[in-house]
Design a protein around this motif. Structure first.
Motif, PDB file in Angstrom:
ATOM      1  N   ALA A  55       9.969   0.941  -6.411  1.00 43.77           N
ATOM      2  CA  ALA A  55       9.315  -0.009  -6.456  1.00 43.77           C
ATOM      3  C   ALA A  55       9.549  -0.225  -5.142  1.00 43.77           C
ATOM      4  O   ALA A  55       8.742  -0.647  -4.153  1.00 43.77           O
ATOM      5  CB  ALA A  55      10.217  -1.954  -6.907  1.00 43.77           C
ATOM      6  N   VAL A  56      11.421  -0.308  -4.384  1.00 42.70           N
ATOM      7  CA  VAL A  56      11.290  -0.144  -2.701  1.00 42.70           C
ATOM      8  C   VAL A  56      10.397   0.564  -2.256  1.00 42.70           C
ATOM      9  O   VAL A  56      10.039   0.229  -1.006  1.00 42.70           O
ATOM     10  CB  VAL A  56      12.712  -0.270  -3.122  1.00 42.70           C
ATOM     11  N   ALA A  57      10.937   1.555  -2.934  1.00 42.64           N
ATOM     12  CA  ALA A  57      10.379   3.144  -2.008  1.00 42.64           C
ATOM     13  C   ALA A  57       8.632   2.735  -1.817  1.00 42.64           C
ATOM     14  O   ALA A  57       7.952   2.979  -0.888  1.00 42.64           O
ATOM     15  CB  ALA A  57      10.120   4.472  -2.119  1.00 42.64           C
ATOM     16  N   SER A  58       7.997   2.246  -2.437  1.00 44.93           N
ATOM     17  CA  SER A  58       6.621   1.839  -2.516  1.00 44.93           C
ATOM     18  C   SER A  58       5.922   0.919  -1.559  1.00 44.93           C
ATOM     19  O   SER A  58       5.076   1.237  -0.495  1.00 44.93           O
ATOM     20  CB  SER A  58       6.291   1.758  -4.351  1.00 44.93           C
ATOM     21  N   LYS A  59       7.149  -0.373  -1.556  1.00 43.70           N
ATOM     22  CA  LYS A  59       6.508  -1.179  -0.248  1.00 43.70           C
ATOM     23  C   LYS A  59       6.973  -0.885   0.328  1.00 43.70           C
ATOM     24  O   LYS A  59       6.297  -0.630   1.648  1.00 43.70           O
ATOM     25  CB  LYS A  59       7.647  -2.309  -0.820  1.00 43.70           C
ATOM     26  N   VAL A  95       2.158  -3.756  -3.926  1.00 41.38           N
ATOM     27  CA  VAL A  95       2.097  -3.165  -5.073  1.00 41.38           C
ATOM     28  C   VAL A  95       1.434  -2.654  -5.877  1.00 41.38           C
ATOM     29  O   VAL A  95       0.607  -1.720  -5.919  1.00 41.38           O
ATOM     30  CB  VAL A  95       3.793  -2.333  -4.888  1.00 41.38           C
ATOM     31  N   VAL A  96       0.681  -3.279  -6.932  1.00 40.13           N
ATOM     32  CA  VAL A  96       0.383  -3.333  -8.127  1.00 40.13           C
ATOM     33  C   VAL A  96      -0.723  -3.651  -7.279  1.00 40.13           C
ATOM     34  O   VAL A  96      -1.918  -2.612  -8.185  1.00 40.13           O
ATOM     35  CB  VAL A  96       0.744  -4.911  -9.029  1.00 40.13           C
ATOM     36  N   ARG A  97      -1.783  -4.519  -7.123  1.00 43.73           N
ATOM     37  CA  ARG A  97      -2.708  -4.245  -6.035  1.00 43.73           C
ATOM     38  C   ARG A  97      -2.955  -3.308  -5.801  1.00 43.73           C
ATOM     39  O   ARG A  97      -4.405  -2.360  -5.768  1.00 43.73           O
ATOM     40  CB  ARG A  97      -2.697  -4.947  -5.286  1.00 43.73           C
ATOM     41  N   GLU A  98      -2.837  -2.469  -5.197  1.00 42.73           N
ATOM     42  CA  GLU A  98      -2.545  -0.753  -4.160  1.00 42.73           C
ATOM     43  C   GLU A  98      -2.542   0.223  -5.369  1.00 42.73           C
ATOM     44  O   GLU A  98      -3.693   1.366  -5.044  1.00 42.73           O
ATOM     45  CB  GLU A  98      -2.162  -0.061  -3.189  1.00 42.73           C
ATOM     46  N   VAL A  99      -1.825   0.149  -6.547  1.00 44.22           N
ATOM     47  CA  VAL A  99      -1.359   1.464  -7.512  1.00 44.22           C
ATOM     48  C   VAL A  99      -3.000   1.197  -9.073  1.00 44.22           C
ATOM     49  O   VAL A  99      -2.959   2.151  -8.406  1.00 44.22           O
ATOM     50  CB  VAL A  99      -0.382   0.743  -7.828  1.00 44.22           C
ATOM     51  N   LEU A 100      -3.280  -0.408  -8.932  1.00 45.16           N
ATOM     52  CA  LEU A 100      -3.505  -0.514 -10.636  1.00 45.16           C
ATOM     53  C   LEU A 100      -4.631  -1.728  -9.808  1.00 45.16           C
ATOM     54  O   LEU A 100      -5.606  -1.114 -11.018  1.00 45.16           O
ATOM     55  CB  LEU A 100      -2.637  -1.479 -11.095  1.00 45.16           C
ATOM     56  N   GLY A 101      -5.313  -1.947  -8.778  1.00 40.31           N
ATOM     57  CA  GLY A 101      -6.493  -2.601  -8.540  1.00 40.31           C
ATOM     58  C   GLY A 101      -6.234  -3.550  -8.870  1.00 40.31           C
ATOM     59  O   GLY A 101      -5.659  -4.580  -9.631  1.00 40.31           O
ATOM     60  N   TRP A 102      -7.579  -4.566  -8.797  1.00 39.80           N
ATOM     61  CA  TRP A 102      -7.707  -5.831  -9.312  1.00 39.80           C
ATOM     62  C   TRP A 102      -7.677  -6.145 -11.021  1.00 39.80           C
ATOM     63  O   TRP A 102      -6.598  -6.811 -11.331  1.00 39.80           O
ATOM     64  CB  TRP A 102      -9.675  -6.386  -8.672  1.00 39.80           C
ATOM     65  N   PRO A 103      -7.900  -5.400 -11.107  1.00 41.61           N
ATOM     66  CA  PRO A 103      -7.906  -5.406 -12.923  1.00 41.61           C
ATOM     67  C   PRO A 103      -6.213  -5.007 -13.301  1.00 41.61           C
ATOM     68  O   PRO A 103      -5.477  -6.059 -14.374  1.00 41.61           O
ATOM     69  CB  PRO A 103      -8.372  -3.858 -14.057  1.00 41.61           C
TER      70      PRO A 103
END
Length: 278
Positions: A55-59, A95-103
């Motif tokens: 999670a930290v690395a993704s941010k 992070v979630v928005r970028e990886v998984l998009g709006w849904p």
């Protein structure tokens, strides 16, 4: 503004781990046996730390892209480029928005709201019942007192200030542990410590499921790791701070769970202080 020291970051992470869940760990240990529980808690700690590292690395990766002016996807009102948060849930939003998009973001927000709502109800119910048992307060008065305290705590807006509250919270659990240690010393002197406890257990799926649920709840500190990372003066030290905090938490959990179960054995209550003498 990054104004959180390494010590403050460690205290915040540790307090996010050492919460009401620690009071249920002796009961969880009762389900699977002492050694099984202690080793399992260590495995759960390692898995959670591994997830926190990702999670930290993704941010950090997304922050680097934003600072370089490279937007990994086309910016839209619902999916802007950069580290801004849409729903006030910290950098997990980004992070979630970028990886998984709006849904994925919508599912994430819904899950967090349901989870935090359930946790809030559980915390308030247990604390209110404990206050009523110990002080004789009425249900309404205990809830009113809790609302006043929570309102004052909510006025603290910086992680550096929250660290002081976290330290105070840790002292409360230290008091409970000292009471448990005192009771265990009495039982050891009487030759009763560990008399009805087992080191290993062939627990069925129900017992294992109960242990897993309680321990998972106790280790629910991963989200705070990202919030702490965002406020640290030395974010490059975040991995060390997270690892050390979870290692200390494992030691505390093992001590609480193991000692509580050895002390009361098969009579271990779901919440450990319910076993304490009146």
């Amino acid at each position: 503004m990054r104004d959180l020291s390494n010590n403050g970051a460690g205290i915040n992470i540790l307090k996010s781990l050492v919460g009401l869940g620690v009071l249920n760990l002796p009961f969880a240990t009762k389900q699977v046996g002492c050694l099984t529980s202690v080793l399992g808690m260590g495995l759960m700690a390692a898995m959670t730390v591994y997830g926190a590292f990702f999670a930290v690395a993704s941010k950090a990766k997304l922050d680097a892209r934003h600072l370089s002016g490279v937007c990994p996807t086309e910016a839209t009102p619902l999916k802007p480029c950069g580290p801004s948060s849409n729903y006030g849930l910290g950098c997990f939003d980004t992070v979630v928005r970028e990886v998984l998009g709006w849904p994925g973001l919508a599912l994430w927000v819904s899950s967090v709201v349901c989870y935090q709502g359930g946790i809030g109800v559980a915390y308030i119910t247990l604390i209110s019942q404990s206050m009523q048992n110990m002080t004789g307060m009425s249900h309404i008065h205990s809830l009113g007192f809790l609302c006043a305290v929570l309102t004052m705590m909510s006025s603290v807006r910086r992680m550096a200030g929250v660290a002081l509250l976290s330290l105070a919270g840790l002292l409360v659990y230290l008091f409970v542990f000292l009471a448990l240690a005192r009771e265990s010393a009495h039982r050891l002197a009487d030759g009763k410590l560990g008399a009805t406890a087992s080191m290993w257990s062939t627990a069925g799926s129900e017992g294992l499921g109960s242990w897993f649920g309680i321990v998972s709840f106790a280790y629910c500190g991963l989200p705070i790791c990202l919030s702490v990372y965002e406020d640290m003066k030395r974010p490059q030290d975040s991995m060390k701070v997270i690892s050390f905090s979870f290692a200390v938490a494992w030691a505390i959990f093992a001590a609480f769970g193991g000692l509580g179960y050895l002390c009361y054995g098969q009579d271990t209550a779901e919440v450990i202080y319910m076993n304490f003498p009146e």
